[in-house]
Design a protein around this motif. Structure first.
Motif, PDB file in Angstrom:
ATOM      1  N   LEU A  82      -8.020  -0.134  -9.725  1.00  0.00           N
ATOM      2  CA  LEU A  82      -9.390  -0.197 -10.236  1.00  0.00           C
ATOM      3  C   LEU A  82      -9.518  -1.191 -11.378  1.00  0.00           C
ATOM      4  O   LEU A  82     -10.518  -1.922 -11.489  1.00  0.00           O
ATOM      5  N   LEU A  83      -8.485  -1.258 -12.250  1.00  0.00           N
ATOM      6  CA  LEU A  83      -8.518  -2.204 -13.360  1.00  0.00           C
ATOM      7  C   LEU A  83      -8.507  -3.642 -12.855  1.00  0.00           C
ATOM      8  O   LEU A  83      -9.243  -4.504 -13.363  1.00  0.00           O
ATOM      9  N   HIS A 105      -1.220   4.187  -9.860  1.00  0.00           N
ATOM     10  CA  HIS A 105      -1.482   3.121  -8.894  1.00  0.00           C
ATOM     11  C   HIS A 105      -2.982   2.936  -8.692  1.00  0.00           C
ATOM     12  O   HIS A 105      -3.483   1.797  -8.636  1.00  0.00           O
ATOM     13  N   THR A 106      -3.724   4.052  -8.597  1.00  0.00           N
ATOM     14  CA  THR A 106      -5.176   3.960  -8.423  1.00  0.00           C
ATOM     15  C   THR A 106      -5.835   3.324  -9.639  1.00  0.00           C
ATOM     16  O   THR A 106      -6.730   2.466  -9.512  1.00  0.00           O
ATOM     17  N   SER A 150       1.870 -11.789   2.972  1.00  0.00           N
ATOM     18  CA  SER A 150       0.720 -11.625   2.074  1.00  0.00           C
ATOM     19  C   SER A 150      -0.230 -10.531   2.549  1.00  0.00           C
ATOM     20  O   SER A 150      -0.907  -9.900   1.745  1.00  0.00           O
ATOM     21  N   SER A 151      -0.300 -10.305   3.858  1.00  0.00           N
ATOM     22  CA  SER A 151      -1.230  -9.308   4.386  1.00  0.00           C
ATOM     23  C   SER A 151      -0.648  -7.901   4.397  1.00  0.00           C
ATOM     24  O   SER A 151      -1.289  -6.975   4.876  1.00  0.00           O
ATOM     25  N   ASN A 152       0.581  -7.746   3.883  1.00  0.00           N
ATOM     26  CA  ASN A 152       1.237  -6.434   3.887  1.00  0.00           C
ATOM     27  C   ASN A 152       1.387  -5.917   2.464  1.00  0.00           C
ATOM     28  O   ASN A 152       2.454  -5.996   1.864  1.00  0.00           O
ATOM     29  N   ASP A 153       0.283  -5.428   1.891  1.00  0.00           N
ATOM     30  CA  ASP A 153       0.347  -4.880   0.549  1.00  0.00           C
ATOM     31  C   ASP A 153       0.854  -3.440   0.604  1.00  0.00           C
ATOM     32  O   ASP A 153       1.206  -2.923   1.669  1.00  0.00           O
ATOM     33  N   GLU A 154       0.894  -2.785  -0.545  1.00  0.00           N
ATOM     34  CA  GLU A 154       1.474  -1.445  -0.610  1.00  0.00           C
ATOM     35  C   GLU A 154       0.673  -0.434   0.203  1.00  0.00           C
ATOM     36  O   GLU A 154       1.248   0.436   0.867  1.00  0.00           O
ATOM     37  N   LEU A 155      -0.660  -0.564   0.164  1.00  0.00           N
ATOM     38  CA  LEU A 155      -1.481   0.392   0.901  1.00  0.00           C
ATOM     39  C   LEU A 155      -1.293   0.244   2.408  1.00  0.00           C
ATOM     40  O   LEU A 155      -1.249   1.248   3.143  1.00  0.00           O
ATOM     41  N   LYS A 215       1.955  12.839  -8.096  1.00  0.00           N
ATOM     42  CA  LYS A 215       0.549  12.751  -8.507  1.00  0.00           C
ATOM     43  C   LYS A 215       0.364  11.710  -9.605  1.00  0.00           C
ATOM     44  O   LYS A 215      -0.594  10.925  -9.569  1.00  0.00           O
ATOM     45  N   VAL A 216       1.287  11.690 -10.557  1.00  0.00           N
ATOM     46  CA  VAL A 216       1.188  10.706 -11.645  1.00  0.00           C
ATOM     47  C   VAL A 216       1.307   9.295 -11.110  1.00  0.00           C
ATOM     48  O   VAL A 216       0.557   8.382 -11.506  1.00  0.00           O
TER      49      VAL A 216
END
Length: 322
Positions: free
Chosen positions: A292-293, A287-288, A220-225, A281-282
């Protein structure tokens, strides 16, 4: 003077386009199936009558002859008094089940957990060669124990073979009464384990769990970022090592390896195309925006919950009944 040379006959295949494999690639999923079966084999050799596990390799062949192993399954067998009993019916029925899910799969060879090549190795290889006469079969050996019987990291070897001496169908062999079954000379070929990025991530988590006493790890503590941060950190560490190595070679402290230099030059010449840069870039923008949503929706829900809690405390139960 009698000659002591060993004569190896080239396989007499009818298809002139057959090319011996130059390289064998093994999918990580197929290799994990074999490894899992080996390390979870709880049967005793005295009860099962076997000293190893053997099975079938399924995969595809490229036009230049390279083999890609995509699946593997164990075939039951028993070994007693030097005789080997191989369950052919199980091999063929299981192969047909795999063919139903993927018609491109074909028998490309077999595997053994015994790295020694003996007479039974030649007999098994002859069986697989007879069932696929138009293609040279691969033998994959996987060693998972050392001389003391301790479990070690698997050591993978792959071989191709050719019949030795006279063929079993020759008139001379029959007239002399020679038993030519299982007479093969095995030659080692290059192999490579291939895996996707998702499989690599899974293997990294498995490795983390194997180093813990309770054999667990937190996902759970290993997200994509955080995974991206970990990958960037590993790249930075590797660049630091390469930078130190290059500086030592330049200063004459150590002698440089030509192979490492070629790999560095090829890496420095690598450039992303404009389409790949735009696609990256897309993906980053999407992802950003998604992040944010999700944060915006979470804040809205939190505000609604806080407002509902305040209104519930503001309105008295007696007033609500009026």
């Amino acid at each position: 003077m009698a000659s002591t040379a060993l004569h190896i006959a080239k396989p007499n295949y009818s298809n002139t386009r057959i090319i011996s494999p130059l390289k064998v690639s093994i999918d990580a999923s197929a290799l994990l199936d074999v490894i899992e079966a080996i390390y979870h084999d709880n049967s005793e050799a005295s009860d099962s009558g076997r000293t190893r596990l053997i099975g079938t390799l399924l995969g595809t062949r490229s036009e230049d002859g390279d083999v890609n192993i995509k699946a593997a399954y164990i075939v039951p067998h028993t070994e007693k008094d030097g005789d080997l009993i191989f369950e052919e019916s199980y091999h063929f029925s299981t192969y047909q089940l795999y063919k139903r899910s993927n018609m491109d799969l074909q028998v490309v060879g077999w595997f053994s957990t015994k790295d020694e090549l003996d007479l039974s190795t030649g007999l098994l290889h002859e069986f697989y060669s007879k069932n696929s006469p138009n293609h040279p079969q691969i033998l994959l050996t996987l060693r998972h124990k050392d001389e003391n019987g301790e479990v070690i990291s698997p050591i993978i070897s792959t071989y191709v073979s050719g019949p030795v001496g006279l063929p079993s169908t020759s008139q001379l062999a029959r007239s002399l009464g020679l038993d030519k079954s299982g007479a093969f000379a095995f030659v080692s070929v290059e192999n490579e384990v291939i895996y996707s990025k998702s499989e690599l991530t899974s293997l990294q988590f498995i490795d983390k769990a194997s180093n813990n006493e309770n054999q667990t790890t937190t996902l759970s503590s290993n997200d994509e970022l955080k995974q991206l941060e970990s990958s960037v950190k590993k790249i930075a560490d590797m660049l630091k090592v390469l930078s130190e190595y290059s500086a030592r070679v330049k200063n004459g402290e150590i002698k440089g390896e030509s192979k490492i230099g070629q790999l560095l030059l090829s890496a420095l010449k690598f450039q992303l195309s404009q389409n790949e840069i735009n696609g990256l870039k897309v993906q980053m923008e999407n992802h950003t925006n998604d992040t944010l949503l999700i944060e915006y929706l979470s804040s809205c829900i939190q505000q609604q919950l806080d407002l509902s809690s305040k209104l519930t405390n503001f309105v008295l139960p007696a007033d609500a009944l009026k």
